[in-house]
Design an enzyme around this catalytic site. Structure first.
Site, PDB file in Angstrom:
ATOM      1  N   LYS A   1     -15.716  -1.856 -26.916  1.00  0.00           N
ATOM      2  CA  LYS A   1     -14.985  -2.700 -27.840  1.00  0.00           C
ATOM      3  C   LYS A   1     -15.712  -4.197 -28.257  1.00  0.00           C
ATOM      4  CE  LYS A   1     -10.077  -4.500 -28.651  1.00  0.00           C
ATOM      5  NZ  LYS A   1      -8.953  -4.859 -27.671  1.00  0.00           N
TER       6      LYS A   1
ATOM      7  N   SER B   1      -5.107  -3.263 -30.596  1.00  0.00           N
ATOM      8  CA  SER B   1      -6.220  -3.663 -31.137  1.00  0.00           C
ATOM      9  C   SER B   1      -7.554  -2.812 -30.936  1.00  0.00           C
ATOM     10  CB  SER B   1      -6.518  -4.953 -30.632  1.00  0.00           C
ATOM     11  OG  SER B   1      -6.840  -5.057 -29.499  1.00  0.00           O
TER      12      SER B   1
ATOM     13  N   SER C   1      -3.217  -2.957 -25.932  1.00  0.00           N
ATOM     14  CA  SER C   1      -4.435  -2.512 -26.999  1.00  0.00           C
ATOM     15  C   SER C   1      -5.194  -1.605 -26.349  1.00  0.00           C
ATOM     16  CB  SER C   1      -5.245  -3.683 -27.278  1.00  0.00           C
ATOM     17  OG  SER C   1      -4.486  -4.708 -28.098  1.00  0.00           O
TER      18      SER C   1
HETATM   19  N1  GLN Z   1      -0.553  -6.033 -30.117  1.00  0.00           N
HETATM   20  C1  GLN Z   1      -0.254  -6.922 -29.326  1.00  0.00           C
HETATM   21  C2  GLN Z   1      -0.876  -8.139 -29.750  1.00  0.00           C
HETATM   22  O1  GLN Z   1      -1.035  -8.157 -30.966  1.00  0.00           O
HETATM   23  C3  GLN Z   1      -1.192  -6.464 -28.064  1.00  0.00           C
HETATM   24  C4  GLN Z   1      -2.547  -6.581 -28.290  1.00  0.00           C
HETATM   25  C5  GLN Z   1      -3.562  -6.749 -27.114  1.00  0.00           C
HETATM   26  O2  GLN Z   1      -3.162  -5.835 -26.112  1.00  0.00           O
HETATM   27  N2  GLN Z   1      -4.786  -7.102 -27.368  1.00  0.00           N
HETATM   28  O3  GLN Z   1      -0.813  -9.168 -29.175  1.00  0.00           O
END
Ligand code: GLN
Length: 471
Positions: free
Chosen positions: A64, A139, A163
């Site tokens: 990532k 994400s 994410s």
């Molecule tokens: N969707 C959650 C956020 O926007 C989690 C994102 C993540 O785990 N990086 O914060």
């Protein structure tokens, strides 16, 4: 399909076997994935950039784009980091290299890992291999799309509030968010430091366990890491005899859970019982009532502080102006997208004098209660189970204009993240022809029990996880 291997079906474990036995060389394997990327990434946009040379003695991996890689641009999906080429490897990237893995490329992510669909990426969204009109989750949607689309045998993501787990569920992969502190954050582009954890995404539970074994362990460069005394056990057990599974009443009562998701979840819980598990209900009222608001104070508060470093001087983008202050303002205005800006404002407000205790302080106190509530549940149960995501993959554009609808994607994944607990998402069926994920939560350092439970269910379910349109 590539000539040497079927990248859509090859597990990382089998790929390792091919290389070990000398049947395929690391370079051939790397080239096979690059060819698959060439053919399909125009549609999926799982990668932000690929690496042509296979510098390694083993199989490829996708990382990532929040994971710093020496000499390879690392942007975290943000314009403000475009052009930033790290001069060092993050600890996890270094550990992958030490294991001989070859870097295939950097995968797409919501900007600074803020989002649940990859639509917040400054470089355009990724698409779901099961249905390219739908999101792969986020994400870490790039890694998830790459693994399920046959564009990487496995990958590493990062999970702050879901994410790794949520995109794994939406793409039909297995994903592990490890116990906080078991995998180094050194060299990871920081979002919310008390929540961020790096973890594996792959096709099988055994692959995930293998990769977790490679990257986990204490790192002197990250003082929040610990050595796990129990070695990673590759799961083999096909039964669940004696395993106590708790189903949080408040989680399954959530109206947001789609009927098809609920059905697949309930059928899987039934299957767990057939495999010998003891299933019971448990109570986590605070976690599911206050988890979300608590997360959306703590995560933006930490983000507002972490993102202060992007000033046009030290990294990536710089927009010139007459004065230093003007340069910083113009750089931050041009470099950050809407979501990071929203969170910087939320977080700055939550931390401001006079409000700190009412918002941030209060959220931290609630977090402590959430930790205790989970600890109490683990006095009775070995693992907790919920669906990973309330919905299957949704259409691009569906939630992009509504931040609260997007935040609700992580209703089920957030509470255990706040508690620092490990969570494994395992495919557990289909709804509307799209994969559904089961979330298994373990006690601190309970990765092995998650692997055992996930593996037995995976074997018993025996799902075909190659996206139907690619079979
Ligand atoms: N969707 C959650 C956020 O926007 C989690 C994102 C993540 O785990 N990086 O914060």
């Amino acid at each position: 399909m590539s000539a040497v291997v079927d990248t859509l079906r090859l597990t990382a474990e089998d790929a390792l076997g091919l290389v070990d036995r000398g049947e395929v060389s690391p370079a051939e394997l790397h080239a096979a994935y690059l060819q698959a990327i060439d053919e399909h990434d125009g549609e999926l946009h799982a990668y932000l950039r690929t690496v042509e040379e296979a510098e390694g003695t083993s199989i490829p991996i996708a990382l990532k784009d929040v994971i710093s890689t020496k000499g390879v641009e690392t942007t975290a999906g943000s314009r403000i980091l475009s052009g930033y080429v790290p001069v060092f490897d993050s600890t996890v990237a270094a550990r992958c290299k030490e294991a001989g893995l070859t870097l295939l490329g950097k995968t797409n992510t919501d900007e600074f890992a803020m989002g649940s669909s990859t639509e917040n990426s400054a470089f355009g969204p990724s698409r779901n291999p099961w249905d390219p009109t739908r999101v792969p989750g986020g994400s870490g949607g790039g890694t998830a799309a790459a693994v399920s689309g046959g564009l990487a045998p496995w990958g590493l993501g990062s999970d702050t509030g879901g994410s790794i787990k949520q995109p794994s569920a939406l793409c039909g992969n297995v994903g592990l968010r490890p116990t906080y502190g078991t995998v180094s954050r050194y060299g990871i582009v920081a979002f919310a430091s008390s929540l961020d954890q790096v973890g594996p995404v792959a096709k099988t539970v055994r692959d995930v366990a293998l990769l977790y074994g490679m990257v986990s362990g204490r790192d002197p460069a990250d003082s929040t890491t610990v050595e796990v005394d129990e070695p990673v056990r590759l799961p083999t057990d096909e039964r669940l005899d004696g395993l106590r599974i708790g189903v949080p009443r408040q989680a399954v009562a959530l109206e947001a859970i789609e009927p098809g998701v609920r059905e697949a979840f309930e059928a899987t819980i039934g299957l767990a019982e057939e495999l010998g598990a003891d299933v019971g209900e448990c109570d986590l009222p605070l976690s599911f009532d206050y988890g979300m608001p608590c997360y959306y104070l703590i995560a933006p508060a930490e983000a507002s502080s972490n993102l202060a470093r992007y000033d046009g001087v030290r990294y990536g983008l710089r927009e010139d102006a007459e004065t230093y202050r003007g340069m910083v303002e113009r750089t931050r205005d041009a470099g950050f997208g809407d979501e990071p800006k929203r969170r910087i404002m939320l977080g700055t407000y939550a931390l401001s004098a006079g409000y700190y205790d009412a918002y941030y302080g209060q959220a931290q106190r609630v977090r402590t209660l959430i930790v205790r509530e989970h600890a109490a549940a683990f006095e009775t149960f070995d693992v907790l189970a919920t669906p990973t995501s309330p919905t299957v993959a949704f259409a691009l554009g569906d939630k992009a204009a509504d931040p609260l609808a997007m935040y609700a994607c992580d209703l089920l994944t957030i509470p255990s993240c706040l508690a620092g607990l490990p969570g494994l998402s395992v495919p557990c069926g289909f709804s509307e022809g799209l994969p559904v994920g089961l979330q298994l939560i373990g006690p601190q350092f309970g990765e092995n029990v998650l692997f055992r439970a996930g593996h037995a269910l995976e074997r018993a379910l025996d799902l075909d996880l190659v996206p139907e349109r690619l079979r």
